[in-house]
Design an enzyme around this catalytic site. Structure first.
Site, PDB file in Angstrom:
ATOM      1  N   PRO A  10       0.752  -1.204   0.059  1.00 30.55           N
ATOM      2  CA  PRO A  10       0.075  -0.090  -0.108  1.00 30.55           C
ATOM      3  C   PRO A  10       0.953   1.103   0.052  1.00 30.55           C
ATOM      4  CG  PRO A  10      -0.012  -1.217   2.281  1.00 30.55           C
ATOM      5  CD  PRO A  10       0.416  -2.009   1.221  1.00 30.55           C
ATOM      6  N   ASN A  11       0.396   2.248  -1.007  1.00 34.57           N
ATOM      7  CA  ASN A  11       1.138   3.671  -0.968  1.00 34.57           C
ATOM      8  C   ASN A  11       2.235   3.815  -1.782  1.00 34.57           C
ATOM      9  OD1 ASN A  11      -1.436   4.999   0.703  1.00 34.57           O
ATOM     10  ND2 ASN A  11      -0.246   3.776   2.446  1.00 34.57           N
ATOM     11  N   ARG A  18       5.319  10.490  -3.104  1.00 32.24           N
ATOM     12  CA  ARG A  18       4.888  10.666  -1.706  1.00 32.24           C
ATOM     13  C   ARG A  18       6.216  11.007  -1.184  1.00 32.24           C
ATOM     14  NH1 ARG A  18       4.610   4.845   0.989  1.00 32.24           N
ATOM     15  NH2 ARG A  18       4.041   5.657   3.160  1.00 32.24           N
ATOM     16  N   TYR A  23      11.266   9.112   0.867  1.00 34.53           N
ATOM     17  CA  TYR A  23      11.032   7.978  -0.370  1.00 34.53           C
ATOM     18  C   TYR A  23      11.957   8.257  -1.681  1.00 34.53           C
ATOM     19  CZ  TYR A  23       8.014   5.934   2.955  1.00 34.53           C
ATOM     20  OH  TYR A  23       7.429   5.651   4.323  1.00 34.53           O
ATOM     21  N   ASN A  72       7.876  -5.410  -0.448  1.00 29.92           N
ATOM     22  CA  ASN A  72       7.981  -4.327   0.461  1.00 29.92           C
ATOM     23  C   ASN A  72       6.321  -4.221   0.643  1.00 29.92           C
ATOM     24  OD1 ASN A  72       7.780  -1.765   1.829  1.00 29.92           O
ATOM     25  ND2 ASN A  72       8.992  -0.688   0.132  1.00 29.92           N
ATOM     26  N   ALA A  75       2.993  -0.374   5.170  1.00 29.43           N
ATOM     27  CA  ALA A  75       2.504  -0.554   6.698  1.00 29.43           C
ATOM     28  C   ALA A  75       2.107  -1.824   7.089  1.00 29.43           C
ATOM     29  CB  ALA A  75       1.621   0.630   6.791  1.00 29.43           C
ATOM     30  N   HIS A  78       3.844  -4.305   9.507  1.00 27.37           N
ATOM     31  CA  HIS A  78       3.759  -3.925  10.937  1.00 27.37           C
ATOM     32  C   HIS A  78       2.435  -4.478  11.457  1.00 27.37           C
ATOM     33  CE1 HIS A  78       6.919  -1.235   9.734  1.00 27.37           C
ATOM     34  NE2 HIS A  78       6.221  -0.385   9.067  1.00 27.37           N
ATOM     35  N   ASP A  85       1.380 -14.906   7.777  1.00 26.26           N
ATOM     36  CA  ASP A  85       1.124 -16.343   7.725  1.00 26.26           C
ATOM     37  C   ASP A  85       1.156 -16.684   6.411  1.00 26.26           C
ATOM     38  OD1 ASP A  85       0.104 -16.490  10.147  1.00 26.26           O
ATOM     39  OD2 ASP A  85      -2.108 -16.676   9.885  1.00 26.26           O
ATOM     40  N   GLU A  96      12.063  -9.179   3.217  1.00 24.58           N
ATOM     41  CA  GLU A  96      11.464  -8.094   3.523  1.00 24.58           C
ATOM     42  C   GLU A  96      12.120  -6.772   3.117  1.00 24.58           C
ATOM     43  OE1 GLU A  96       9.871  -8.018   7.530  1.00 24.58           O
ATOM     44  OE2 GLU A  96       9.583  -5.975   7.584  1.00 24.58           O
ATOM     45  N   HIS A  98      12.436  -2.494   3.071  1.00 21.53           N
ATOM     46  CA  HIS A  98      11.919  -1.147   3.385  1.00 21.53           C
ATOM     47  C   HIS A  98      13.046  -0.185   2.945  1.00 21.53           C
ATOM     48  CE1 HIS A  98       8.708  -2.491   5.838  1.00 21.53           C
ATOM     49  NE2 HIS A  98       9.777  -3.364   6.441  1.00 21.53           N
ATOM     50  N   ILE A  99      12.348   0.827   2.022  1.00 16.71           N
ATOM     51  CA  ILE A  99      13.194   1.896   1.569  1.00 16.71           C
ATOM     52  C   ILE A  99      13.648   2.750   2.503  1.00 16.71           C
ATOM     53  CG2 ILE A  99      13.098   3.986   0.178  1.00 16.71           C
ATOM     54  CD1 ILE A  99      10.601   2.871  -1.186  1.00 16.71           C
ATOM     55  N   SER A 100      12.737   3.235   3.527  1.00 18.27           N
ATOM     56  CA  SER A 100      13.495   4.038   4.581  1.00 18.27           C
ATOM     57  C   SER A 100      13.915   3.076   5.704  1.00 18.27           C
ATOM     58  CB  SER A 100      12.370   4.770   5.246  1.00 18.27           C
ATOM     59  OG  SER A 100      11.322   3.994   5.788  1.00 18.27           O
ATOM     60  N   ARG A 105      12.515   5.454  12.650  1.00 22.15           N
ATOM     61  CA  ARG A 105      11.143   6.246  12.649  1.00 22.15           C
ATOM     62  C   ARG A 105      10.483   5.701  13.990  1.00 22.15           C
ATOM     63  NH1 ARG A 105       8.861   5.425   6.672  1.00 22.15           N
ATOM     64  NH2 ARG A 105       7.627   7.281   7.164  1.00 22.15           N
ATOM     65  N   ARG A 109       6.719   1.396  13.705  1.00 26.90           N
ATOM     66  CA  ARG A 109       7.247   0.824  12.510  1.00 26.90           C
ATOM     67  C   ARG A 109       8.649  -0.239  12.814  1.00 26.90           C
ATOM     68  NH1 ARG A 109       5.347   4.216   8.397  1.00 26.90           N
ATOM     69  NH2 ARG A 109       4.832   6.274   9.158  1.00 26.90           N
TER      70      ARG A 109
HETATM   71  C1  DQA Z   1       8.221   1.380   3.923  1.00 28.78           C
HETATM   72  C2  DQA Z   1       8.032   1.883   5.453  1.00 28.78           C
HETATM   73  C3  DQA Z   1       6.615   1.393   6.241  1.00 28.78           C
HETATM   74  O1  DQA Z   1       6.729   1.776   7.749  1.00 28.78           O
HETATM   75  C4  DQA Z   1       5.754   2.647   5.481  1.00 28.78           C
HETATM   76  O2  DQA Z   1       4.403   2.247   6.197  1.00 28.78           O
HETATM   77  C5  DQA Z   1       5.760   2.553   4.141  1.00 28.78           C
HETATM   78  C6  DQA Z   1       7.066   2.354   3.322  1.00 28.78           C
HETATM   79  C7  DQA Z   1       9.645   1.712   3.510  1.00 28.78           C
HETATM   80  O3  DQA Z   1       9.604   1.283   2.433  1.00 28.78           O
HETATM   81  O4  DQA Z   1      10.184   2.352   3.992  1.00 28.78           O
HETATM   82  O5  DQA Z   1       4.578   2.599   3.522  1.00 28.78           O
HETATM   83  O6  DQA Z   1       7.730   0.112   3.875  1.00 28.78           O
END
Ligand code: DQA
Length: 139
Positions: A10-11, A18, A23, A72, A75, A78, A85, A96, A98-100, A105, A109
């Protein structure tokens, strides 16, 4: 050719637009084309969805044939027991990503519902996190 799937949750369709301070400004599709040219011995595929169930369906679809999955989950990493599962249920290794740096943070997270079922976690290297994860899959 061996297949690797990159999944964004998502997002993450808004990467490049964004919160650019967090990011970056590069659109994911452009970055993904760069990735494909770097790993020409593999068939790299990309899937994005904002819908939890669709992400799970995709894991079920590819998770018994593909060499690995770079995921990725945004959210959902988390919060989603169901995604954790689904990763436990499939055979392909999942990394797994994550960009950040999620540990730099907010505290919510710092928790991952998927990490223990993944081969490993890469967080905080910007879009380069995806390339590092592919390298972790292909060894
Ligand atoms: C994220 C980190 C997550 O906490 C956040 O909700 C995202 C992006 C990252 O790529 O840093 O949507 O997964």
């Amino acid at each position: 050719m061996k297949k690797i799937l990159v999944i964004n949750g998502p997002n993450l369709n808004l990467i490049g637009i964004r919160e650019p301070k967090v990011y970056g400004r590069l659109k994911f599709e452009e970055y993904f084309n760069e990735l494909k040219s770097k790993f020409q011995d593999f068939e790299l595929e990309f899937y994005q969805s904002n819908v939890e169930g669709e992400l799970i369906d995709k894991l079920h679809q590819v998770g018994f044939d593909y060499e690995g999955i770079v995921f990725n989950a945004g959210a959902y990493a988390h919060t989603s027991v169901a995604i954790g599962d689904a990763i436990a249920a499939i055979e392909s290794p999942v990394i797994e990503v994550h960009i950040s740096n999620v540990y730099a943070r907010e505290e919510y997270r710092h928790v991952s519902m998927m990490a223990k079922n993944c081969k490993g976690v890469i967080s905080g290297f910007g879009l380069n996190s995806y390339e590092l994860a592919i390298r972790a899959i292909i060894g």
